[in-house]
Design an enzyme around this catalytic site. Structure first.
Site, PDB file in Angstrom:
ATOM      1  N   ASP A  15       0.852  -1.201   0.000  1.00 57.12           N
ATOM      2  CA  ASP A  15       0.000   0.000   0.000  1.00 57.12           C
ATOM      3  C   ASP A  15       0.889   1.254   0.000  1.00 57.12           C
ATOM      4  OD1 ASP A  15      -2.950  -1.070   1.035  1.00 57.12           O
ATOM      5  OD2 ASP A  15      -1.288  -2.188   1.886  1.00 57.12           O
ATOM      6  N   PHE A 166      -6.364 -12.183   0.499  1.00 57.80           N
ATOM      7  CA  PHE A 166      -6.520 -11.559   1.821  1.00 57.80           C
ATOM      8  C   PHE A 166      -7.606 -10.473   1.873  1.00 57.80           C
ATOM      9  CE2 PHE A 166      -5.276  -8.199   4.875  1.00 57.80           C
ATOM     10  CZ  PHE A 166      -5.309  -8.925   6.057  1.00 57.80           C
ATOM     11  N   ASN A 167      -7.555  -9.477   0.972  1.00 58.77           N
ATOM     12  CA  ASN A 167      -8.482  -8.340   1.087  1.00 58.77           C
ATOM     13  C   ASN A 167      -9.942  -8.782   0.999  1.00 58.77           C
ATOM     14  OD1 ASN A 167      -6.385  -6.511   1.323  1.00 58.77           O
ATOM     15  ND2 ASN A 167      -6.325  -6.056  -0.870  1.00 58.77           N
ATOM     16  N   HIS A 240       1.677  -6.068  -4.678  1.00 62.06           N
ATOM     17  CA  HIS A 240       0.329  -6.127  -5.243  1.00 62.06           C
ATOM     18  C   HIS A 240      -0.300  -4.754  -5.541  1.00 62.06           C
ATOM     19  CE1 HIS A 240       0.144 -10.331  -3.765  1.00 62.06           C
ATOM     20  NE2 HIS A 240       0.715  -9.860  -2.672  1.00 62.06           N
ATOM     21  N   ASP A 241      -0.381  -3.918  -4.491  1.00 59.81           N
ATOM     22  CA  ASP A 241      -1.290  -2.764  -4.549  1.00 59.81           C
ATOM     23  C   ASP A 241      -0.995  -1.724  -5.632  1.00 59.81           C
ATOM     24  OD1 ASP A 241      -2.780  -3.921  -2.551  1.00 59.81           O
ATOM     25  OD2 ASP A 241      -1.786  -2.830  -0.936  1.00 59.81           O
TER      26      ASP A 241
HETATM   27  C1  BDR Z   1      -3.203  -7.803  -0.366  1.00 58.17           C
HETATM   28  O1  BDR Z   1      -3.203  -8.128   1.022  1.00 58.17           O
HETATM   29  C2  BDR Z   1      -2.408  -7.231   1.749  1.00 58.17           C
HETATM   30  O2  BDR Z   1      -1.595  -7.905   2.653  1.00 58.17           O
HETATM   31  C3  BDR Z   1      -1.623  -6.433   0.736  1.00 58.17           C
HETATM   32  O3  BDR Z   1      -1.429  -5.107   1.192  1.00 58.17           O
HETATM   33  C4  BDR Z   1      -2.473  -6.481  -0.504  1.00 58.17           C
HETATM   34  O4  BDR Z   1      -3.419  -5.434  -0.511  1.00 58.17           O
HETATM   35  C5  BDR Z   1      -2.594  -8.952  -1.139  1.00 58.17           C
HETATM   36  O5  BDR Z   1      -3.341 -10.103  -0.946  1.00 58.17           O
HETATM   37 CA    CA Z   2      -3.230  -3.555   0.991  1.00 57.79          CA
END
Ligand code: BDR
Ligand code: CA
Length: 310
Positions: A15, A166-167, A240-241
């Site tokens: 992030d 995760f999100n 990722h972000d």
């Molecule tokens: C997502 O989960 C969080 O840990 C990271 O910031 C990213 O948004 C990846 O699965």
């Molecule tokens: Ca994130």
């Protein structure tokens, strides 16, 4: 054309890179940062967001604190990936500007209401709790938002469980609300973000930037490399972000495809999975898109150029 965005996030190492990427991109105007409990508690991620802005000398960007917990489920954080602070491994300056008094969902509604219709893009890089609350608070934002772009889910991949990212896994009910509204939602999921690897070559290039933000990136990646190796066996960490920001800066870097997306909220083994229907061309009224490819070289070029501009 400049894209005006609200970045709803849970910083978090990746992030933090997304925030710097947005701040350093001439084509992006960061109207606000809203925070959501995810990688760490809401107190920690909100402080991290403010600290990142202080580091970048951009404390005029307003920060609004959001949901401390998912709509229905218990708080789940990710210390194994981001440490106890949410940003372990780095030093941030003490923020000098306070967070704003409104809550994230209120701020999202107000900013969208006060902006030209179709001008605001909502970018979500954490659990989608705030976006779901905002749309329930004021359903009229659906037709006024230009697009919702999220890092979350996956077509074929999971990370927090075998089936879920995760999100989405943290707050599947919120994700379901967001995907089920008739606004344009673009899902930048693990299929693409697992290719956004910060190789040692990328980190060396960042080190050569030789500024506080370049050094911050290097320190972020030092911790993120170890945690991603220990948790998931990655040789290089997937960042990722910032893939969401890359998609906005240059859609050729993140190729997307229209496809219906549904969020699994009840599966015994699959809660939080994003079910993407690729069996046939998407119907004409399909409002969801999924990312399918990343131009990795161009992605890192854009990210590092932005960091160098700060
Ligand atoms: C997502 O989960 C969080 O840990 C990271 O910031 C990213 O948004 C990846 O699965
Ligand atoms: Ca994130």
């Amino acid at each position: 054309m400049t894209r005006r965005i609200i970045l709803d996030c849970d910083p978090g190492h990746d992030d933090a890179v997304a925030i710097m990427f947005a701040l350093g991109s001439p084509d992006i105007e960061l109207a606000a940062i809203t925070t959501v409990g995810g990688n760490q508690t809401i107190d920690k991620v909100t402080r991290n967001a403010r600290g990142i802005l202080a580091l970048c000398g951009r404390e005029e960007v307003p920060v609004y604190r959001g949901a401390e917990r998912p709509l229905l489920r218990q708080v789940e954080t990710a210390p194994s990936i981001h440490g106890e602070t949410g940003l372990d491994g780095v030093e941030l300056p003490i923020p000098t500007v306070a967070e704003r008094p409104q809550r994230a969902a209120q701020a999202i509604v107000e900013i969208v209401r006060e902006s030209e219709p179709g001008s605001i893009t909502l970018v979500g890089t954490g659990p989608l709790t705030n976006l779901a609350l905002a749309v329930r608070l004021e359903p009229a934002i659906v037709s006024r938002v230009r697009e919702v772009v999220i890092m979350g889910g996956g077509i074929y991949e999971g990370n927090w469980t075998a089936a879920a990212e995760f999100n989405i896994w943290v707050d599947p009910e919120a994700a379901r609300i967001v995907f089920d509204e008739p606004w344009r939602v673009t899902m930048v999921g693990l299929d693409v973000t697992h290719r956004a690897l910060a190789t040692s070559d990328v980190v060396d290039q960042a080190a050569r930037i030789n500024t506080p933000t370049g050094k911050f990136f290097v320190d972020l990646m030092r911790f993120f490399r170890v945690s991603n190796r220990e948790a998931f066996g990655f040789a290089d960490p997937p960042v990722h972000d910032p893939c969401t920001i890359a998609y906005l800066v240059d859609p050729a870097v993140v190729v997307t495809k229209a496809a219906p997306v549904a969020v699994e909220t009840r599966g015994e083994l699959t809660a939080g999975a994003t079910v993407v229907d690729l069996r046939a061309p998407a119907p004409a009224n399909c409002n969801t898109r999924v990312a399918t490819q990343l131009d990795r070289e161009r992605f890192w070029e854009l990210v590092l150029d932005a960091i160098a501009r700060l």
